[in-house]
Design a protein around this motif. Structure first.
Motif, PDB file in Angstrom:
ATOM      1  N   MET A   1       0.962  -1.099   0.094  1.00  0.00           N
ATOM      2  CA  MET A   1      -0.211  -0.122   0.326  1.00  0.00           C
ATOM      3  C   MET A   1       1.039   1.318  -0.458  1.00  0.00           C
ATOM      4  O   MET A   1       2.172   1.135   0.626  1.00  0.00           O
ATOM      5  CB  MET A   1      -0.658   0.051   1.103  1.00  0.00           C
ATOM      6  CG  MET A   1      -1.820  -0.865   1.009  1.00  0.00           C
ATOM      7  SD  MET A   1      -3.037  -0.891   0.037  1.00  0.00           S
ATOM      8  CE  MET A   1      -4.049   0.487   0.703  1.00  0.00           C
ATOM      9  N   SER A   3       2.345   4.672   0.812  1.00  0.00           N
ATOM     10  CA  SER A   3       2.913   4.932   2.451  1.00  0.00           C
ATOM     11  C   SER A   3       2.056   5.943   3.302  1.00  0.00           C
ATOM     12  O   SER A   3       2.518   5.860   4.436  1.00  0.00           O
ATOM     13  CB  SER A   3       4.788   5.646   2.220  1.00  0.00           C
ATOM     14  OG  SER A   3       3.864   7.051   1.466  1.00  0.00           O
ATOM     15  N   LYS A   6       0.810   3.292   6.108  1.00  0.00           N
ATOM     16  CA  LYS A   6       1.810   2.628   6.858  1.00  0.00           C
ATOM     17  C   LYS A   6       1.187   2.048   8.043  1.00  0.00           C
ATOM     18  O   LYS A   6       1.438   1.399   9.268  1.00  0.00           O
ATOM     19  CB  LYS A   6       3.016   2.921   6.607  1.00  0.00           C
ATOM     20  CG  LYS A   6       3.599   4.346   7.483  1.00  0.00           C
ATOM     21  CD  LYS A   6       5.025   4.195   7.040  1.00  0.00           C
ATOM     22  CE  LYS A   6       5.448   5.923   7.495  1.00  0.00           C
ATOM     23  NZ  LYS A   6       6.581   5.830   7.843  1.00  0.00           N
ATOM     24  N   MET A  84      -3.740  -0.284  -4.407  1.00  0.00           N
ATOM     25  CA  MET A  84      -2.951  -1.535  -3.544  1.00  0.00           C
ATOM     26  C   MET A  84      -2.026  -2.418  -4.130  1.00  0.00           C
ATOM     27  O   MET A  84      -0.849  -2.894  -3.650  1.00  0.00           O
ATOM     28  CB  MET A  84      -3.605  -2.873  -3.015  1.00  0.00           C
ATOM     29  CG  MET A  84      -4.967  -2.459  -1.646  1.00  0.00           C
ATOM     30  SD  MET A  84      -6.820  -3.612  -1.921  1.00  0.00           S
ATOM     31  CE  MET A  84      -5.475  -5.117  -0.815  1.00  0.00           C
ATOM     32  N   PRO A  86       1.304  -3.995  -5.484  1.00  0.00           N
ATOM     33  CA  PRO A  86       2.540  -3.636  -5.616  1.00  0.00           C
ATOM     34  C   PRO A  86       3.337  -2.664  -6.591  1.00  0.00           C
ATOM     35  O   PRO A  86       5.200  -3.107  -6.385  1.00  0.00           O
ATOM     36  CB  PRO A  86       2.887  -4.212  -4.569  1.00  0.00           C
ATOM     37  CG  PRO A  86       2.308  -5.500  -5.881  1.00  0.00           C
ATOM     38  CD  PRO A  86       0.572  -5.317  -5.491  1.00  0.00           C
ATOM     39  N   TYR A 116       3.128 -10.220 -11.431  1.00  0.00           N
ATOM     40  CA  TYR A 116       4.180  -9.706 -10.986  1.00  0.00           C
ATOM     41  C   TYR A 116       4.977 -10.881 -10.066  1.00  0.00           C
ATOM     42  O   TYR A 116       4.252 -11.018  -8.821  1.00  0.00           O
ATOM     43  CB  TYR A 116       3.115  -8.845  -9.637  1.00  0.00           C
ATOM     44  CG  TYR A 116       4.768  -7.949  -9.002  1.00  0.00           C
ATOM     45  CD1 TYR A 116       5.660  -7.667 -10.081  1.00  0.00           C
ATOM     46  CD2 TYR A 116       4.224  -8.498  -7.691  1.00  0.00           C
ATOM     47  CE1 TYR A 116       5.965  -6.245  -8.321  1.00  0.00           C
ATOM     48  CE2 TYR A 116       5.194  -7.291  -6.705  1.00  0.00           C
ATOM     49  CZ  TYR A 116       6.350  -6.719  -7.357  1.00  0.00           C
ATOM     50  OH  TYR A 116       7.040  -5.669  -6.720  1.00  0.00           O
ATOM     51  N   ILE A 302      -4.228  -9.485  -2.273  1.00  0.00           N
ATOM     52  CA  ILE A 302      -3.129  -8.402  -2.957  1.00  0.00           C
ATOM     53  C   ILE A 302      -3.042  -7.972  -1.572  1.00  0.00           C
ATOM     54  O   ILE A 302      -2.147  -7.957  -0.768  1.00  0.00           O
ATOM     55  CB  ILE A 302      -4.208  -7.113  -3.834  1.00  0.00           C
ATOM     56  CG1 ILE A 302      -4.513  -7.611  -4.856  1.00  0.00           C
ATOM     57  CG2 ILE A 302      -2.935  -6.464  -3.671  1.00  0.00           C
ATOM     58  CD1 ILE A 302      -5.230  -7.150  -5.616  1.00  0.00           C
ATOM     59  N   TRP A 303      -3.542  -8.147  -0.259  1.00  0.00           N
ATOM     60  CA  TRP A 303      -3.822  -7.217   0.780  1.00  0.00           C
ATOM     61  C   TRP A 303      -2.091  -8.234   1.483  1.00  0.00           C
ATOM     62  O   TRP A 303      -1.234  -8.115   2.015  1.00  0.00           O
ATOM     63  CB  TRP A 303      -4.881  -7.258   2.091  1.00  0.00           C
ATOM     64  CG  TRP A 303      -4.014  -6.807   2.875  1.00  0.00           C
ATOM     65  CD1 TRP A 303      -4.374  -8.186   4.513  1.00  0.00           C
ATOM     66  CD2 TRP A 303      -3.899  -5.206   3.314  1.00  0.00           C
ATOM     67  NE1 TRP A 303      -4.528  -7.626   5.603  1.00  0.00           N
ATOM     68  CE2 TRP A 303      -3.875  -5.374   4.904  1.00  0.00           C
ATOM     69  CE3 TRP A 303      -4.300  -4.152   2.994  1.00  0.00           C
ATOM     70  CZ2 TRP A 303      -3.654  -4.205   6.102  1.00  0.00           C
ATOM     71  CZ3 TRP A 303      -4.137  -3.437   3.807  1.00  0.00           C
ATOM     72  CH2 TRP A 303      -3.432  -3.676   5.401  1.00  0.00           C
ATOM     73  N   TYR A 305      -0.903 -10.709  -0.428  1.00  0.00           N
ATOM     74  CA  TYR A 305       0.472 -10.527  -0.990  1.00  0.00           C
ATOM     75  C   TYR A 305       1.510  -9.624  -0.706  1.00  0.00           C
ATOM     76  O   TYR A 305       3.060  -8.972  -0.579  1.00  0.00           O
ATOM     77  CB  TYR A 305       0.014  -9.807  -2.199  1.00  0.00           C
ATOM     78  CG  TYR A 305       1.867 -10.921  -3.541  1.00  0.00           C
ATOM     79  CD1 TYR A 305       1.672 -11.833  -3.586  1.00  0.00           C
ATOM     80  CD2 TYR A 305       2.484  -9.644  -3.485  1.00  0.00           C
ATOM     81  CE1 TYR A 305       2.609 -12.353  -4.671  1.00  0.00           C
ATOM     82  CE2 TYR A 305       2.734 -10.414  -4.816  1.00  0.00           C
ATOM     83  CZ  TYR A 305       3.639 -11.252  -5.438  1.00  0.00           C
ATOM     84  OH  TYR A 305       4.306 -11.545  -5.757  1.00  0.00           O
ATOM     85  N   ASN A 306       0.931  -8.053  -0.253  1.00  0.00           N
ATOM     86  CA  ASN A 306       1.748  -6.748   0.310  1.00  0.00           C
ATOM     87  C   ASN A 306       2.232  -7.020   1.827  1.00  0.00           C
ATOM     88  O   ASN A 306       3.465  -6.562   1.849  1.00  0.00           O
ATOM     89  CB  ASN A 306       0.860  -5.985   0.235  1.00  0.00           C
ATOM     90  CG  ASN A 306       0.433  -4.617  -0.788  1.00  0.00           C
ATOM     91  OD1 ASN A 306       1.394  -4.928  -1.740  1.00  0.00           O
ATOM     92  ND2 ASN A 306      -1.328  -4.877  -1.246  1.00  0.00           N
ATOM     93  N   ILE A 309       5.740  -8.562   0.814  1.00  0.00           N
ATOM     94  CA  ILE A 309       6.833  -8.818   0.691  1.00  0.00           C
ATOM     95  C   ILE A 309       7.237  -6.935   1.617  1.00  0.00           C
ATOM     96  O   ILE A 309       8.321  -7.139   1.938  1.00  0.00           O
ATOM     97  CB  ILE A 309       5.614  -7.131  -0.682  1.00  0.00           C
ATOM     98  CG1 ILE A 309       5.697  -7.911  -2.179  1.00  0.00           C
ATOM     99  CG2 ILE A 309       6.873  -6.472  -0.641  1.00  0.00           C
ATOM    100  CD1 ILE A 309       5.030  -7.081  -2.603  1.00  0.00           C
ATOM    101  N   TYR A 310       6.166  -6.806   2.860  1.00  0.00           N
ATOM    102  CA  TYR A 310       6.267  -6.347   3.737  1.00  0.00           C
ATOM    103  C   TYR A 310       7.654  -6.954   4.252  1.00  0.00           C
ATOM    104  O   TYR A 310       8.870  -6.942   5.001  1.00  0.00           O
ATOM    105  CB  TYR A 310       5.510  -5.830   4.325  1.00  0.00           C
ATOM    106  CG  TYR A 310       5.679  -5.431   5.302  1.00  0.00           C
ATOM    107  CD1 TYR A 310       6.552  -3.487   5.734  1.00  0.00           C
ATOM    108  CD2 TYR A 310       6.303  -5.591   6.784  1.00  0.00           C
ATOM    109  CE1 TYR A 310       7.013  -3.667   7.580  1.00  0.00           C
ATOM    110  CE2 TYR A 310       6.320  -5.005   7.984  1.00  0.00           C
ATOM    111  CZ  TYR A 310       7.264  -3.668   8.302  1.00  0.00           C
ATOM    112  OH  TYR A 310       7.509  -3.661   9.078  1.00  0.00           O
TER     113      TYR A 310
END
Length: 325
Positions: A1, A3, A6, A84, A86, A116, A302-303, A305-306, A309-310
């Motif tokens: 998401m 910045s 955050k 959303m 990335p 992606y 997607i949430w 997946y983010n 990534i984080y």
């Protein structure tokens, strides 16, 4: 998401972006979290996935009422998905279809996803009705028009699709909008040279060595659309000769490698179905409610997946195995 989110909770983000009342956005956030916990779209299981002091029967009724009454704003939902994703820059797209049976009913969905890092991130889809067959050219055009209306045509890096995604109107639409496409075609499709000579596509590969990509040097006609041809001859799982034949918008020596990215939408389908959220377990057969369910599922997908990534970038790197997974 982005910045600016955050330090915000999921319910705060949903309320800000979707403009819904707090009660419904709170329930939506519960549904997203519950999907990640119980890994099923079954309403009874979803009701067990979050704990807010309410009896299970009451939670189940709230979930049923949510899907019966709530409808996402197309514009606001699109804006949420944009924020959303990335991804910076242009999007590589993959189009494909998935289906299953619910009793005597066929559930048939056409998806457009963003490719992606090994997975397709779903953004648009349409319910194809009670049929098992291919999507129509008009349905594909409508789906890609929705993407271009939301993101803009210039955001498309390229589009990949498999053998069912051909047709004169569809290819003319892609060419007319200058969409860079790489689409597989059947071995027996007829190609016509600019001098009028017509051949079956695989004939151009008969003399080629195995596993060596061939790029035809001149543009050809597929029906009435000018395309570029590339392909290779290989041995299939049965040890028999087969052909991978592609047509593309422009002469592109990367076409074979780009087409291989198409499989990433299959990873998404596995995550949606038996290997993940078990979408086939739903008993929802009303088109509007099914669309709402898939939108909730996409947000959760997607949430998560983010979050991955984080965690990979800030907490602990995900181990990449020797085979690349």
């Amino acid at each position: 998401m982005a910045s600016q989110y955050k330090d915000k909770t999921l319910v705060e983000i949903l309320q800000e972006e979707l403009k819904g009342n707090k009660a419904r956005m709170t329930l939506l956030s519960y549904l997203v979290v519950s999907l990640l916990q119980v890994r099923s779209v079954n309403f009874k299981r979803l009701a067990t996935g979050y704990h807010n002091g309410v009896q299970l029967s009451s939670k189940l009724r709230r979930i049923q009422r949510f899907f019966r009454q709530f409808a996402f704003s197309d514009h606001l939902y699109c804006q949420l998905i944009i924020k959303m994703l990335p991804i910076k820059g242009k999007y590589a797209l993959s189009m494909d279809r998935t289906n299953w049976r619910l009793g005597q009913l066929n559930i048939n969905l056409l998806f457009l996803s963003v490719i992606y890092k090994g997975v397709g991130l779903p953004i648009f889809w349409c319910v194809l009705g009670d049929k098992r067959g291919n999507s129509s050219q008009e349905e594909r055009i409508v789906l890609l028009n929705r993407f271009m209306d939301c993101f803009g045509k210039d955001k498309i890096e390229y589009l990949t699709a498999d053998r069912e995604f051909i047709g004169q109107d569809w290819l003319a639409f892609l060419t007319g909008h200058q969409v860079r496409f790489i689409i597989r075609v059947r071995n027996n499709m007829h190609l016509t040279f600019t001098d009028g000579k017509t051949v079956k596509a695989h004939w151009l590969l008969l003399a080629q060595p195995l596993n060596q990509v061939y790029f035809h040097p001149r543009i050809v006609y597929l029906n009435d659309t000018l395309v570029y041809f590339s392909g290779l001859k290989y041995l299939n799982r049965d040890g028999k000769i087969d052909y991978l034949i592609l047509v593309s918008y422009k002469q592109d020596h990367l076409s074979m490698g780009l087409y291989k990215n198409r499989w990433q939408i299959e990873t998404m389908f596995r995550a949606f179905k038996s290997a993940g959220f078990n979408l086939e377990a739903t008993h929802v057969n009303d088109d509007q409610r099914l669309n709402t369910l898939i939108r909730v599922l996409v947000i959760a997908f997607i949430w998560s997946y983010n979050i991955g990534i984080y965690l990979h970038e800030n907490i602990k790197q995900i181990t990449i195995k020797k085979h690349g997974r």
